[in-house]
Design a protein around this motif. Structure first.
Motif: not given
Ligand code: AKG
Ligand code: FE2
Length: 322
Positions: A215-225
């Motif tokens: 499955k394709w899963l999103n790697i969300h942008p995560c603030k300051n990370s």
């Protein structure tokens, strides 16, 4: 301290480096689990000044808005070969590579060629970013080694990873204007040739990883990370205990996307082989030992394998059928 970001079934840990020398064992075990299952996690309080990202993004806008003839002075058939034009990785992808350890010199060579004059302010920024990334990569590998076994960081950090080098890729994605109806791949599925990769992606997101069940899963942008992923070299070195996951970038909006990826790699002549302690008692080796450069050449010798459809990974190169 470790928190988790949840997304469908994807729970990626956030490694907080506020006190890198004092990481709790529960944090180490969830980090190890993430490296085994997903090959991805986030890192925060990493000490990289935010304005560095802003400045590199400005630099990126500056260079990628130059005409294609100018950019091709650094293209695949040039002397420096630091620019990857559209239609190699994808129609929507172009990038500039800056190599360490002398990030100043490497970027200066490209900038001089592009602009016909010195722009030391850019080279200074890239040198600063490269230095930060080299240190951060080492700290992260140290923690990953700790998570694999007590004292492994002392045993292996210098002896195995002491000669690692790094390079960065500044990427500009330019989606077609009809992207909304028709999500496009900005960068196709691949695994990284690094030990680890550290990625800054902008607020648009679009990075996805492939789970073990496809499955394709999103790697969300995560603030300051920043996003960290395990590369092929680490997967081979750990005899498959750490996972180098397939990932890709999808573009869902008609906006330019900026990313900055840093690849931390073994030196070319290093023989990649899992130490006995890492292998563990009675476990078979699943990779043939190989010289790092030979693997890089294997990937680069194939235009597709370079940016890499699946079927051109370390498994195909050195995997043993056990
Ligand atoms: O652009 C990104 O977010 C990731 C890029 C990537 O996976 C790579 O350059 O290997
Ligand atoms: Fe990648």
């Amino acid at each position: 301290m470790m928190s988790e970001l949840e997304e469908d079934s994807l729970k990626l840990p956030v490694l907080d480096l506020t006190q890198p020398d004092n990481i709790e064992s529960s944090v180490l075990s969830s980090l190890l689990k993430a490296c085994q299952e997903w090959g991805f996690f986030y890192v925060t309080n990493h000490g990289i000044p935010i304005n560095l990202f802003t400045k590199i993004r400005e630099f990126s806008n500056h260079i990628f808005s130059l005409g294609s003839d100018t950019k091709l002075k650094l293209g695949p058939s040039s002397r420096l070969k630091t620019y990857t034009p559209h239609f190699i990785a994808s129609p929507y992808f172009e990038s500039l590579r800056v190599s360490g350890p002398d990030f100043f010199d490497s970027s200066k060579a490209s900038i001089d060629e592009l602009f016909g004059q010195h722009k030391p302010e850019f080279s200074e920024i890239l040198q600063e970013y490269g230095n930060h990334m080299m240190k951060l990569s080492k700290r992260i590998i140290e923690i990953i080694l700790k998570s694999l076994g007590t004292g492994y960081e002392k045993k292996f950090l210098d002896s195995e990873f002491g000669n690692c080098h790094g390079y960065m890729r500044i990427v500009n994605y330019t989606p077609p204007s009809n992207v909304k109806e028709n999500q496009v791949e900005g960068l196709g599925m691949h695994t990284d040739m690094s030990c680890i990769t550290i990625v800054f992606q902008d607020e648009l997101g679009g990075l996805q990883m492939r789970s073990k069940d496809g499955k394709w899963l999103n790697i969300h942008p995560c603030k300051n990370s920043l996003v960290v992923n395990i590369g092929d070299l680490m997967q081979a070195w750990s005899n498959g205990r750490l996972r180098s996951s397939e990932h890709r970038v999808v573009l869902t909006r008609s906006q330019n996307r900026f990313s900055l990826a840093f690849f931390w790699c073994f030196e070319d002549e290093k023989e990649v082989i899992a130490p006995n302690e890492i292998l563990g008692n009675g476990n078979p080796r699943i990779y043939q030992p190989f010289v790092c450069l030979k693997y890089i050449k294997f990937r680069e010798s194939n235009e597709v394998g370079n940016f890499e459809k699946i079927g051109y990974t370390v498994k195909d190169f050195a995997g043993l059928n056990v």
